[in-house]
Design a protein around this motif. Sequence first.
Motif, PDB file in Angstrom:
ATOM      1  N   ARG A  15      10.869   5.411  -1.220  1.00 44.64           N
ATOM      2  CA  ARG A  15       9.862   6.398  -2.009  1.00 44.64           C
ATOM      3  C   ARG A  15      11.273   7.518  -2.091  1.00 44.64           C
ATOM      4  N   PRO A  16      11.433   7.555  -3.458  1.00 48.97           N
ATOM      5  CA  PRO A  16      12.622   7.733  -3.561  1.00 48.97           C
ATOM      6  C   PRO A  16      12.285   9.301  -4.122  1.00 48.97           C
ATOM      7  N   PHE A  17      13.284  10.583  -4.161  1.00 47.82           N
ATOM      8  CA  PHE A  17      12.589  11.438  -4.600  1.00 47.82           C
ATOM      9  C   PHE A  17      13.692  11.790  -5.444  1.00 47.82           C
ATOM     10  N   PHE A  18      14.901  12.583  -5.540  1.00 49.25           N
ATOM     11  CA  PHE A  18      15.767  13.265  -6.753  1.00 49.25           C
ATOM     12  C   PHE A  18      16.708  12.046  -7.183  1.00 49.25           C
TER      13      PHE A  18
ATOM     14  N   PHE B  70       3.278   8.010  -1.318  1.00 48.91           N
ATOM     15  CA  PHE B  70       2.395   7.775  -0.078  1.00 48.91           C
ATOM     16  C   PHE B  70       1.309   8.098   0.374  1.00 48.91           C
ATOM     17  N   THR B  71       0.012   6.786  -0.267  1.00 50.12           N
ATOM     18  CA  THR B  71      -0.932   7.082  -0.218  1.00 50.12           C
ATOM     19  C   THR B  71      -1.464   6.386   1.582  1.00 50.12           C
ATOM     20  N   LYS B  72      -2.417   6.644   2.187  1.00 50.09           N
ATOM     21  CA  LYS B  72      -3.018   5.808   3.431  1.00 50.09           C
ATOM     22  C   LYS B  72      -3.108   3.694   2.391  1.00 50.09           C
TER      23      LYS B  72
ATOM     24  N   ARG C 186       8.747  -0.852  -3.370  1.00 47.57           N
ATOM     25  CA  ARG C 186       8.442   0.644  -3.884  1.00 47.57           C
ATOM     26  C   ARG C 186       6.769   0.632  -3.663  1.00 47.57           C
ATOM     27  N   LEU C 187       6.494   2.331  -3.393  1.00 48.81           N
ATOM     28  CA  LEU C 187       4.897   2.333  -3.629  1.00 48.81           C
ATOM     29  C   LEU C 187       4.645   1.924  -4.139  1.00 48.81           C
ATOM     30  N   GLU C 188       3.320   1.015  -3.982  1.00 49.10           N
ATOM     31  CA  GLU C 188       2.071   1.446  -5.912  1.00 49.10           C
ATOM     32  C   GLU C 188       1.999   2.675  -5.984  1.00 49.10           C
ATOM     33  N   GLY C 189       2.236   3.521  -7.407  1.00 46.86           N
ATOM     34  CA  GLY C 189       1.994   4.708  -7.318  1.00 46.86           C
ATOM     35  C   GLY C 189       2.936   4.936  -7.221  1.00 46.86           C
TER      36      GLY C 189
END
Length: 454
Positions: A367-370, A395-397, A389-392
């Motif tokens: 979950r990258p930020f910057f 973080f979603t449940k 990587r996370l879908e979208g």
Amino acid sequence: MAIHSHIGVLAFPFGTHAAPLLTLVRRLVIDSSSQGITFSFFNTAKSNCAIFSGQEFDNIKAYDVWDGMHEGEAFTGSNILEAMQLFLAATPGNFEKVMKEAEVETGMKISCLLSDAFLWFTCDLAEERGIPWVSFWTAASCSLSAHMYTDQIWSLMRSTGAAKTEEKTLSFVPGMTSVRFSDLPEEILSDNLESPLTLMIYKMVQKLSKSTAVVVNSFEEIDPVITNDLKSKFQNFLNIGPSILSSPTLSNGDSGQECLLWLEKQRHASVIYISFGTVITPQPREMAGLAEALETGEFPFLWSLRDNAMKLLPDGFLDRTSKFGMIVSWAPQLKVLENPSVGAFITHCGWNSILESISFGVPMICRPFFGDQNLNSKMVEDVWKIGVRLEGGVFTKNGTIEALHSVMLNETGKAIRENINKLKHKAQNAVKFDGTSTKNFRALLELIKSPRGI
Ligand code: U2F
């Protein structure tokens, strides 16, 4: 013993920049122990205090440089960018002042400057003194490479239109042909030179080819094509890592024993370790999504979460998950990742965290930020294939549960585990006696011992 080389070390005091530089300097001291080299380490008081934590090291003297804040003025902003801006405005004068003090104290002129690559003005300081500048890039080769192509990227964005380039790939950058423009750091995507960070990195790009050597805490085998390309751009491009496999690490004291004991009681490869590095706390909505995923799936977890972020967890979360989860304000991350009970690492993709995860063979959920983090996550998922990587992207449940399942349970996870173990072996080989990183490190040592160049 007579001292014949005095190396001035200039640190960038934010994020995890100064600590790996000190690790590098300690290794140089240890490997040059009989050769009369002394190091003056220039860094802000706050960062020196954090990384030296009261320890003293032979042949390394820490000097505090001004952080840009006026006396009696406390930094009130919550934004790290504001602190960076104040610090950068004080450079290079703040460094020059302590460099002179160190020369008087040691009775020796500085014979070589080793700096965080961000501190591009070190190039000018070295030129004025007629001495070499060795620069240390604290992130991955891929982000350094992307920065080196900034002018071509900007020119394409201007001719095609930024929106139209988003999904285009960097077909003209060796080793990064599957990377899309949208994976690039903000400092490349926005050509706004008003932003202090963008300006600093752009100036760095213009100076780096003058550096006697560019040193990276990585290993050549992770990105052979990028490595060759960067070797053609710099006088010396030296991958000398992963430093955690080759260097003495800075001690954290005994902190974190409790979570190590807890890990000992968990099943093999069952625990999710979560950390977002030294700067980031996710937004409340994402914190809730991640917490709900852990709780619903009953995934055993160890979460490094700063005290001031605890309030962002859902009500009652700690009580409801206490049977299978643990939260600490700071984890001994190396020892955690080394522990066989850890099965995956949810990370913000800071370079040090990725390298540590590779060194211990732990698959990642990104979950990258910057900054470089988005590009790092692209490499993790699509090039090295050692994580997802996370879908979208957030973080979603459900998205988090899906990512956890694919890494912990599915065939995808099995393949990822095999890939990261292969990469781990390459990293281990690089730091062996005749490995590429060891040879590069010896070249670096020769260079600073005889500071007129290799
Ligand atoms: C900036 O990165 P960060 O400092 O946010 O993150 P990392 O590069 O991953 O480094 C975090 C370090 O802190 C340690 C961990 C890493 O060495 O082992 N640590 C720990 O010991 N215990 C904890 O509970 C949490 C962390 C920047 F944000 C990134 O984008 C860059 O890639 C990076 C390097 O330039 O600097």
